[in-house]
Design a protein around this motif. Structure first.
Motif, PDB file in Angstrom:
ATOM      1  N   ALA A 145       0.849  -1.194   0.000  1.00  0.00           N
ATOM      2  CA  ALA A 145       0.000   0.000   0.000  1.00  0.00           C
ATOM      3  C   ALA A 145       0.879   1.236   0.000  1.00  0.00           C
ATOM      4  CB  ALA A 145      -0.926   0.011   1.214  1.00  0.00           C
ATOM      5  N   GLN A 146       0.396   2.275  -0.645  1.00  0.00           N
ATOM      6  CA  GLN A 146       1.065   3.577  -0.685  1.00  0.00           C
ATOM      7  C   GLN A 146       0.073   4.663  -0.288  1.00  0.00           C
ATOM      8  OE1 GLN A 146       2.681   4.125  -4.607  1.00  0.00           O
ATOM      9  NE2 GLN A 146       4.317   2.620  -4.330  1.00  0.00           N
ATOM     10  N   LYS A 150      -2.030  15.143  -2.025  1.00  0.00           N
ATOM     11  CA  LYS A 150      -2.638  15.753  -3.204  1.00  0.00           C
ATOM     12  C   LYS A 150      -1.570  16.007  -4.255  1.00  0.00           C
ATOM     13  CE  LYS A 150      -6.221  19.129  -4.189  1.00  0.00           C
ATOM     14  NZ  LYS A 150      -7.016  20.253  -3.647  1.00  0.00           N
ATOM     15  N   GLY A 151      -1.871  15.614  -5.494  1.00  0.00           N
ATOM     16  CA  GLY A 151      -0.901  15.747  -6.565  1.00  0.00           C
ATOM     17  C   GLY A 151      -0.064  14.509  -6.773  1.00  0.00           C
ATOM     18  N   GLY A 152      -0.346  13.419  -6.022  1.00  0.00           N
ATOM     19  CA  GLY A 152       0.377  12.171  -6.185  1.00  0.00           C
ATOM     20  C   GLY A 152       1.693  12.110  -5.452  1.00  0.00           C
ATOM     21  N   VAL A 153       1.919  12.993  -4.469  1.00  0.00           N
ATOM     22  CA  VAL A 153       3.181  12.987  -3.719  1.00  0.00           C
ATOM     23  C   VAL A 153       3.165  11.817  -2.740  1.00  0.00           C
ATOM     24  CG1 VAL A 153       4.686  14.307  -2.178  1.00  0.00           C
ATOM     25  CG2 VAL A 153       3.319  15.481  -3.931  1.00  0.00           C
ATOM     26  N   LEU A 154       4.220  10.982  -2.795  1.00  0.00           N
ATOM     27  CA  LEU A 154       4.308   9.810  -1.925  1.00  0.00           C
ATOM     28  C   LEU A 154       4.627  10.251  -0.494  1.00  0.00           C
ATOM     29  CD1 LEU A 154       4.341   6.711  -1.596  1.00  0.00           C
ATOM     30  CD2 LEU A 154       6.784   6.766  -2.152  1.00  0.00           C
ATOM     31  N   VAL A 155       3.782   9.810   0.454  1.00  0.00           N
ATOM     32  CA  VAL A 155       3.976  10.129   1.865  1.00  0.00           C
ATOM     33  C   VAL A 155       4.583   8.942   2.593  1.00  0.00           C
ATOM     34  CG1 VAL A 155       2.827  10.796   4.020  1.00  0.00           C
ATOM     35  CG2 VAL A 155       2.078  11.782   1.849  1.00  0.00           C
ATOM     36  N   SER A 156       4.040   7.736   2.375  1.00  0.00           N
ATOM     37  CA  SER A 156       4.547   6.547   3.039  1.00  0.00           C
ATOM     38  C   SER A 156       4.100   5.326   2.259  1.00  0.00           C
ATOM     39  CB  SER A 156       4.046   6.476   4.479  1.00  0.00           C
ATOM     40  OG  SER A 156       4.550   5.337   5.134  1.00  0.00           O
ATOM     41  N   SER A 157       4.865   4.234   2.393  1.00  0.00           N
ATOM     42  CA  SER A 157       4.536   2.980   1.718  1.00  0.00           C
ATOM     43  C   SER A 157       4.850   1.825   2.656  1.00  0.00           C
ATOM     44  CB  SER A 157       5.306   2.830   0.411  1.00  0.00           C
ATOM     45  OG  SER A 157       6.697   2.797   0.658  1.00  0.00           O
ATOM     46  N   SER A 158       4.171   0.699   2.416  1.00  0.00           N
ATOM     47  CA  SER A 158       4.352  -0.463   3.282  1.00  0.00           C
ATOM     48  C   SER A 158       3.917  -1.713   2.538  1.00  0.00           C
ATOM     49  CB  SER A 158       3.544  -0.302   4.572  1.00  0.00           C
ATOM     50  OG  SER A 158       3.632  -1.465   5.372  1.00  0.00           O
ATOM     51  N   CYS A 159       4.571  -2.833   2.874  1.00  0.00           N
ATOM     52  CA  CYS A 159       4.216  -4.139   2.326  1.00  0.00           C
ATOM     53  C   CYS A 159       4.156  -5.157   3.458  1.00  0.00           C
ATOM     54  CB  CYS A 159       5.233  -4.597   1.268  1.00  0.00           C
ATOM     55  SG  CYS A 159       5.198  -3.644  -0.267  1.00  0.00           S
ATOM     56  N   ARG A 160       3.121  -5.979   3.463  1.00  0.00           N
ATOM     57  CA  ARG A 160       2.944  -7.005   4.491  1.00  0.00           C
ATOM     58  C   ARG A 160       2.557  -8.316   3.817  1.00  0.00           C
ATOM     59  NH1 ARG A 160       4.982  -3.494   6.881  1.00  0.00           N
ATOM     60  NH2 ARG A 160       4.404  -2.550   8.891  1.00  0.00           N
ATOM     61  N   SER A 161       2.941  -9.426   4.439  1.00  0.00           N
ATOM     62  CA  SER A 161       2.596 -10.754   3.930  1.00  0.00           C
ATOM     63  C   SER A 161       1.293 -11.235   4.560  1.00  0.00           C
ATOM     64  CB  SER A 161       3.714 -11.742   4.247  1.00  0.00           C
ATOM     65  OG  SER A 161       3.886 -11.861   5.650  1.00  0.00           O
ATOM     66  N   ALA A 162       0.602 -12.121   3.840  1.00  0.00           N
ATOM     67  CA  ALA A 162      -0.666 -12.671   4.323  1.00  0.00           C
ATOM     68  C   ALA A 162      -0.861 -14.051   3.723  1.00  0.00           C
ATOM     69  CB  ALA A 162      -1.820 -11.760   3.940  1.00  0.00           C
ATOM     70  N   MET A 163      -1.705 -14.845   4.401  1.00  0.00           N
ATOM     71  CA  MET A 163      -2.071 -16.174   3.910  1.00  0.00           C
ATOM     72  C   MET A 163      -3.292 -16.660   4.686  1.00  0.00           C
ATOM     73  SD  MET A 163       0.680 -18.807   5.600  1.00  0.00           S
ATOM     74  CE  MET A 163      -0.211 -20.193   4.909  1.00  0.00           C
ATOM     75  N   LEU A 164      -4.005 -17.643   4.091  1.00  0.00           N
ATOM     76  CA  LEU A 164      -5.150 -18.232   4.770  1.00  0.00           C
ATOM     77  C   LEU A 164      -4.690 -19.060   5.960  1.00  0.00           C
ATOM     78  CD1 LEU A 164      -7.409 -19.462   1.806  1.00  0.00           C
ATOM     79  CD2 LEU A 164      -7.783 -17.483   3.275  1.00  0.00           C
ATOM     80  N   ARG A 165      -5.551 -19.154   6.957  1.00  0.00           N
ATOM     81  CA  ARG A 165      -5.245 -19.976   8.128  1.00  0.00           C
ATOM     82  C   ARG A 165      -5.369 -21.454   7.754  1.00  0.00           C
ATOM     83  NH1 ARG A 165      -4.532 -17.424  12.764  1.00  0.00           N
ATOM     84  NH2 ARG A 165      -5.157 -15.244  12.930  1.00  0.00           N
ATOM     85  N   HIS A 166      -4.434 -22.235   8.267  1.00  0.00           N
ATOM     86  CA  HIS A 166      -4.397 -23.662   7.943  1.00  0.00           C
ATOM     87  C   HIS A 166      -5.436 -24.424   8.770  1.00  0.00           C
ATOM     88  CE1 HIS A 166      -2.965 -27.658   7.060  1.00  0.00           C
ATOM     89  NE2 HIS A 166      -2.822 -27.894   8.363  1.00  0.00           N
ATOM     90  N   ARG A 167      -6.100 -25.370   8.106  1.00  0.00           N
ATOM     91  CA  ARG A 167      -7.035 -26.273   8.764  1.00  0.00           C
ATOM     92  C   ARG A 167      -6.724 -27.697   8.282  1.00  0.00           C
ATOM     93  NH1 ARG A 167     -12.624 -22.795   7.826  1.00  0.00           N
ATOM     94  NH2 ARG A 167     -12.203 -21.181   9.426  1.00  0.00           N
ATOM     95  N   SER A 168      -6.658 -28.610   9.217  1.00  0.00           N
ATOM     96  CA  SER A 168      -6.347 -29.998   8.881  1.00  0.00           C
ATOM     97  C   SER A 168      -7.550 -30.653   8.198  1.00  0.00           C
ATOM     98  CB  SER A 168      -5.968 -30.768  10.143  1.00  0.00           C
ATOM     99  OG  SER A 168      -7.062 -30.809  11.043  1.00  0.00           O
ATOM    100  N   CYS A 169      -7.309 -31.819   7.631  1.00  0.00           N
ATOM    101  CA  CYS A 169      -8.389 -32.554   6.954  1.00  0.00           C
ATOM    102  C   CYS A 169      -9.479 -32.949   7.940  1.00  0.00           C
ATOM    103  CB  CYS A 169      -7.819 -33.785   6.254  1.00  0.00           C
ATOM    104  SG  CYS A 169      -6.621 -33.402   4.965  1.00  0.00           S
ATOM    105  N   LEU A 170      -9.085 -33.395   9.149  1.00  0.00           N
ATOM    106  CA  LEU A 170     -10.066 -33.768  10.166  1.00  0.00           C
ATOM    107  C   LEU A 170     -10.895 -32.558  10.588  1.00  0.00           C
ATOM    108  CD1 LEU A 170     -11.231 -35.911  12.066  1.00  0.00           C
ATOM    109  CD2 LEU A 170      -9.419 -35.336  13.707  1.00  0.00           C
TER     110      LEU A 170
END
Length: 332
Positions: A145-146, A150-170
């Motif tokens: 995300a960035q 106003k005018g498209g001036v970059l103030v701050s940016s950040s990147c984070r990882s994500a994934m679905l929560r694991h659930r076993s077959c049972l």
């Protein structure tokens, strides 16, 4: 003839029975009438004073409440800002799927500033993703995300990882059996909501206020129902107390305003009391003016000398009486 008047029973009845009874009844009547009038005047005066006091107390109370409400809405920012995120991507012509990362431009505000300066905010992206085999096999992916001004001036940016929560077959089997009626009726669905926190303590700059946000999912295989950008204020200190304990904060704030407003009103009343008209002063009692003891001694000495020259008898008590009579017009 005079003797006959004295022995006349009608004269005796009139002089010794009727006249005393009439005088007694008239005296009692006048006494009760005076007491009744005094009581009515006292009640009127009491009601008048009570009405004035109640009006002033009500006005001071409402002023205190109004001051706290103005301070609250001026000092406290909006708790949460929510904006829908409509992802866009470039589709492939030769094969099925995405040929670019899904991205979106989110306009936070059309005005110059939406967030309060020097106030920390938590910025998170909420992803509504189905529990499909592709998403389960996807693993981790990046969300960036960035924040731009106003005018498209970059103030701050950040990147984070994500994934679905694991659930076993049972777990999946038991959950599907238990929730099968809800799943078949459409009340519940096999989906997960991912809360990706992009900024933990984002503070808006007053010189470059944020007006737009750009979001990008760096995965061409992620399947998403919908997503939403949430900006939540992270309160500390006084704002934390005012938000989490509103009743206690309101009681303390209004009481403090009431104390200072009452103090200012009382001091202003005593300061302006000398300039009030006489009929207003008479409603609240005579205002006694203090005389300077040195001026009083000088006046006594002057009067003594004048009376000594004119060979008149005088004493201090008579002089004090004259002073009292001379000061009476000033005290009214």
């Amino acid at each position: 003839m005079a003797i006959l008047n004295y022995v006349n029973p009608f004269h005796i009845f009139r002089e010794f029975v009727r006249n005393p009874i009439e005088a007694f009844v008239l005296h009692q009547y006048l006494g009760y009438k005076k007491k009744t009038e005094d009581g009515i005047n006292n009640v009127k005066e009491l009601l008048y004073r009570a009405g004035i006091i109640s009006v002033f107390v009500t006005a001071i109370l409402w002023v205190s409440i109004f001051m706290y409400v103005v301070f609250y809405y001026t000092y406290m920012p909006n708790v949460t800002h929510m904006r829908p995120v409509h992802l866009q991507f470039k589709s492939c012509d030769e094969q099925m799927g995405l040929c670019s990362f899904p991205s979106a431009h989110v306009q936070l505000t059309k005005y110059s500033q939406m967030l309060m300066s020097a106030q920390p905010y938590r910025v998170r992206l909420v992803l509504d993703m189905p529990e499909s085999p592709i998403n389960k096999e996807l693993g981790m992916f990046m969300v960036c995300a960035q924040m731009r001004a106003k005018g498209g001036v970059l103030v701050s940016s950040s990147c984070r990882s994500a994934m679905l929560r694991h659930r076993s077959c049972l777990h999946e089997f038991i959950r599907t059996v238990v929730f099968s009626p809800l799943l078949l009726s459409g009340v519940n669905e096999e989906r997960q909501q991912l809360h990706v926190e992009l900024f933990s303590d984002f503070e808006d700059d007053q010189n470059l206020p944020v007006t737009d946000a750009y979001v990008e999912l760096q995965s061409r295989h992620a399947q998403i129902y919908a997503c939403e950008l949430q900006i939540e204020a992270h309160f500390t200190g006084l704002r934390y107390c005012m938000y989490h304990y509103p009743k206690l904060s309101a009681a303390i704030g209004i009481s403090t305003n009431l104390f200072f407003v009452s103090l200012i009103f009382i001091l202003s009343w005593y300061h302006l009391q000398d300039g009030l008209p006489d009929f207003v002063k008479s409603k609240f009692g005579d205002i006694k003016t203090e005389t300077d003891p040195d001026d009083e001694k000088k006046f006594l000495k002057k009067v003594k000398l004048e009376r000594t020259d004119s060979s008149m008898f005088f004493d201090d008590e008579s002089l004090m009486e004259e002073l009292k009579h001379m000061d009476e017009p000033k005290k009214t």
